[in-house]
Structures are given as structure tokens and as C-alpha cells.
Design an enzyme around this catalytic site. Sequence first.
Site, PDB file in Angstrom:
ATOM      1  N   LYS A  50       2.296   8.665  -2.344  1.00  0.00           N
ATOM      2  CA  LYS A  50       2.143   7.283  -1.834  1.00  0.00           C
ATOM      3  C   LYS A  50       1.001   6.571  -2.563  1.00  0.00           C
ATOM      4  O   LYS A  50       1.085   5.378  -2.852  1.00  0.00           O
ATOM      5  CB  LYS A  50       1.905   7.288  -0.320  1.00  0.00           C
ATOM      6  CG  LYS A  50       1.620   5.895   0.274  1.00  0.00           C
ATOM      7  CD  LYS A  50       2.795   4.962   0.101  1.00  0.00           C
ATOM      8  CE  LYS A  50       2.750   3.588   0.716  1.00  0.00           C
ATOM      9  NZ  LYS A  50       1.588   2.884   1.025  1.00  0.00           N
ATOM     10  N   HIS A  65       2.338   5.487  -5.792  1.00  0.00           N
ATOM     11  CA  HIS A  65       3.197   4.329  -5.509  1.00  0.00           C
ATOM     12  C   HIS A  65       2.335   3.063  -5.421  1.00  0.00           C
ATOM     13  O   HIS A  65       2.653   2.030  -6.007  1.00  0.00           O
ATOM     14  CB  HIS A  65       3.968   4.551  -4.193  1.00  0.00           C
ATOM     15  CG  HIS A  65       4.594   3.310  -3.636  1.00  0.00           C
ATOM     16  ND1 HIS A  65       3.853   2.340  -2.975  1.00  0.00           N
ATOM     17  CD2 HIS A  65       5.861   2.849  -3.656  1.00  0.00           C
ATOM     18  CE1 HIS A  65       4.652   1.349  -2.621  1.00  0.00           C
ATOM     19  NE2 HIS A  65       5.880   1.636  -3.012  1.00  0.00           N
ATOM     20  N   GLU A 114       2.167  -0.225  -7.649  1.00  0.00           N
ATOM     21  CA  GLU A 114       2.289  -1.543  -6.981  1.00  0.00           C
ATOM     22  C   GLU A 114       1.186  -2.493  -7.482  1.00  0.00           C
ATOM     23  O   GLU A 114       1.458  -3.654  -7.813  1.00  0.00           O
ATOM     24  CB  GLU A 114       2.171  -1.307  -5.463  1.00  0.00           C
ATOM     25  CG  GLU A 114       2.046  -2.524  -4.583  1.00  0.00           C
ATOM     26  CD  GLU A 114       1.738  -2.112  -3.119  1.00  0.00           C
ATOM     27  OE1 GLU A 114       2.498  -1.312  -2.546  1.00  0.00           O
ATOM     28  OE2 GLU A 114       0.722  -2.587  -2.566  1.00  0.00           O
TER      29      GLU A 114
HETATM   30  C1  6PG Z   1       3.292  -0.388   1.118  1.00  0.00           C
HETATM   31  C2  6PG Z   1       1.992  -1.058   0.792  1.00  0.00           C
HETATM   32  C3  6PG Z   1       1.057  -0.950   1.947  1.00  0.00           C
HETATM   33  C4  6PG Z   1      -0.127  -1.904   1.882  1.00  0.00           C
HETATM   34  C5  6PG Z   1      -0.978  -1.743   0.645  1.00  0.00           C
HETATM   35  C6  6PG Z   1      -1.867  -2.927   0.400  1.00  0.00           C
HETATM   36  O1  6PG Z   1       3.674   0.483   0.358  1.00  0.00           O
HETATM   37  O2  6PG Z   1       3.907  -0.753   2.123  1.00  0.00           O
HETATM   38  O3  6PG Z   1       1.424  -0.451  -0.318  1.00  0.00           O
HETATM   39  O4  6PG Z   1       0.688   0.386   2.074  1.00  0.00           O
HETATM   40  O5  6PG Z   1       0.325  -3.202   1.976  1.00  0.00           O
HETATM   41  O6  6PG Z   1      -1.733  -0.601   0.833  1.00  0.00           O
HETATM   42  O7  6PG Z   1      -2.916  -2.470  -0.333  1.00  0.00           O
HETATM   43  P1  6PG Z   1      -4.147  -3.350  -0.753  1.00  0.00           P
HETATM   44  O8  6PG Z   1      -4.676  -4.009   0.484  1.00  0.00           O
HETATM   45  O9  6PG Z   1      -5.099  -2.385  -1.334  1.00  0.00           O
HETATM   46  O10 6PG Z   1      -3.611  -4.356  -1.726  1.00  0.00           O
END
Ligand code: 6PG
Length: 483
Positions: free
Chosen positions: A188, A191, A195
Amino acid sequence: MADPGHGKRHVGVVGLAVMGENLALNIERNGFAPAVYNRTAARTEEFLATRGKGKDVQGTFSLEEFAASLERPRRILLMVKAGAPVDAVIEELAPHLEEGDILIDGGNSLFVDTERRSTEVADRGFQFVGMGVSGGEEGALWGPSMMPGGPAEAYEALRPILEAIAAKSEYGPCVTHIGPGGAGHYVKMIHNGIEYGDMQLIAEVSHIMRRALGMTMPAIGDVFERWNTGKLESFLIEISATVAKHIDPDTGKPLVDVILDKAEQKGTGRWTSINSYELGTPIPVIDAAVISRAISSFKPQREYASTILTGPGSDGIKLPQVPDREATIDALEDALYFSKISSYAQGMALLKVASDTYEWNLNFAEIARIWTAGCIIRARLLAPIMDAYTNDPDLANLMFDPFFTGEINASMSHVRTAIHTALDFGIPTPALSAALNYVDAYRSAVLPADLIQGLRDYFGAHTYQRRDKEGTFHTEWMEVETS
Ligand code: 6PG
């Protein structure tokens, strides 16, 4: 599934913030009976009176009542804030649990914490599953992508529920047993790093369209919408179109032009970079994304610097001619595609090293498969990535897969064009540049590390190896004649 009998519930959810609430509703919609508990009783009551109303959800008001309501082995999903709250809730729950019960941490926990908790929880006779959950609020409700790690036996006990609530793609439910200990939270984390990279790359190409082509955000939104019908099709491009086109009702301006340009972060991207340094496996696009968020937060300094440091468009320095709009947009599409491949190659390479280092035996094709729907990075690109690792589970780098070698070679000139344009206009492109530099470094059979080795040997007698013969060498540099 009907009531499990003897009035017991199939699964328990601790923590009724939006993710916990939505997962509980997803579980219930799929025919499993959840019990819920929240530290603040008022929150539980509110949930039962609103979104939980008329649903087969049992509210409980003490951990004792909560634990007593669950069938055995208990399956308890912890949806509390990552960090100390996870340890606190385990501590409070433990006296009410029995051997074999399963605790699932569904938050964004750091994988080393999950490794520690796995051992601690196992020592007490329970099973611990660290599970990455991606897809945000909507995903939690309608089908997330889930990355559970921990004992295989615990996964089997959870599998019917997880497969039912997961997002479904044409390749099946987006959940699989990732591996032991912290493997699920590690995947994760990667991931999330990817992202971060995707979002930074999208932001950079939008910046080129804004500043070099003079396009408005809604016009850029139209471009994203078009791109989303092609090879860049993905959730993040889709929502980029929506966000770019949104008009602020207060000012009538595109909302993005009103949003303060300081990107925040909760830490998962930074953790990915830190881990990549520890494992000596570079992920420069993700690093660039983390760094860019940090630089964006120095807003007052940037505002001051913009008045003293000159560049294209500043006093006396002419901006270049605006390049051809359509040709540049086409180049940007390829540049983004190329950079995404480079970034995924980096992320997957780090996963491979982590799998070897931590002895997790990760299945990379399965990981790509469960990212094909439900999660934030879901994209058309994930299917060929899945194919690449199905064809060769030991692939050292995604770029070595014949399909991706071809795609990289076909789009490389366009990323150079995009970066040239950005350089001419003085637009920062740390992630696009990192993507290209990674590929350029990889395809350089010879790099200037020879000079670095010479320098190290000069000042520290660190020795070097030679290209023409075996062995370890040191030179007394001061005594050697220079040419
Ligand atoms: C997901 C997202 C979620 C979250 C992020 C935001 O996979 O659904 O990644 O886990 O929105 O962690 O991360 P930041 O606040 O660090 O941008």
C-alpha cells in the site's frame, strides 16, 4: 449470507470515521452482518440513526459487548488513525479476545509498525492482518482495492468477506493475500508513492499547458478528458478533468486557480522514498513528487524569490514563442505516458528488492491485478504490467518487458520535447525530468561513475575495479604523472 446463528455477527468494525463507516456499510450490503464500535458512543448512535438506519448493523457501546457480539474466530477490522491509536485499541481489545481471533488494521500504517504488531499480537495468541485499503471514501463504500498481509490462514478466514466487498475488474476481485507480516502495508505504501508520482506528473504537464501554451484550467480539463479515452485512461486523469473544469461559485473563476498552491501530505510518499534509500533502489519520480510537495509549502519564500531571481518572462528576459498548441499537447500526452511507465518501473523494481530483502515472495502480477480497479492508481496501464509479470515473474525491470521496451522507445522523443519546452519557459519539471533521467541512466552502458571511483580512491584510498582486468586497485595519485 444469513445471520451466522446464535445471534452472532460475522465481523466487527472499530472506528466510525468515514472509512470505517463506509466499509461497515459495504460489508452489510454484501450480506455479512457487522457489529460496530466507536470510542465516542455519540458517534455510534449518530451512525445508527442516519446511514446505518434500517441496515443490519449492530451498534455496541463497550469493547466487551462488541467482542461478545462476534462469531469466532473473531474478525475485527480496526479503522483508526495510523500510529499510536492502533496500539492503544489493540491493548484495550486484547482482554476481550480469545486464541485465534483476527485483528485487521485497515489504516495507512507504516509497515515496520505492522511487522512489530504482527509479532506482538501473535505472541498473545491472536492473528494480525495489516491491510492496505485504497479507493478513498467511495471505494470503501462501493468496492476498494485491498492489500492484506499476515498469516495465510487468517487471510483464508477473511477471504469470503474481502472478496465480496472488493472492487471487481475484468481480472477478478481486487484483493489477494500479499504476504506475511508487514507486506500488505508495504505494498500500500508503494501504491501511495506511485499515486504521488502520478499526481505530480499530471500537475507538471498541466503547468506546461498553462504557462507555455497559455491555456485555461477548463481547456486543460478538456485535454484530460480526451486523454482519458486513450492510453492514459485512469482514475486520476478522469478526476483531473473534473477538478480542472470546476468553477468556483464565489468568484466565477476555475476553482484550481483559487486553491492555494501548497500541497500537503500525510507521509506515505515520504516513507516510500526513505525506504528506497534504505534498500538502495532509486524511485526518482516518487522522490521528485515528495520534494515538490515540500517546495510548494514554502509559499512566502517562493513569492519573495519570484521578485529577485530572474528567468524567462522576467524583466528583460524574453519568453520564447508560444509553440504549436496541438503538437505540444500530443507531445505532453506521450511524455506523461512515458513518465508513468518509468515511474511504475521504479516502483515495481523497489517492490522486487523489498520482496527479496524481507523474504516476502511477492507476486507482482497479482499486485498489478488488484490495482486494476478500486484503488486511486487504477489505470489502463495496469493490465500490461500484470501481463509483463505473468510472462516473467522475475522481471528485473518493467522496461525489459518487450511491450514496455517498445512503448518507452516510441515515446522517448516526446518527453524530450516536453522538457525542452518547459526549460525554455523556465517551468519546473522535476518528475518528468526524473522519469527521463532514470531511463537515460538505465540505457547508458557507461556512466561517469568511473570518475567518481577515481576521486574516491584519490582522497580516501577507497580502491576501484577496472574494466580490463579482475581485482581491486589503488593508485598513488600524487605520484602519477598527469597528461
Ligand atoms: C488511497 C489513498 C489514501 C489517502 C492518501 C492521501 O489509496 O485511497 O492513497 O490512502 O487519500 O494517503 O495521502 P496524502 O495525504 O499523503 O496525499
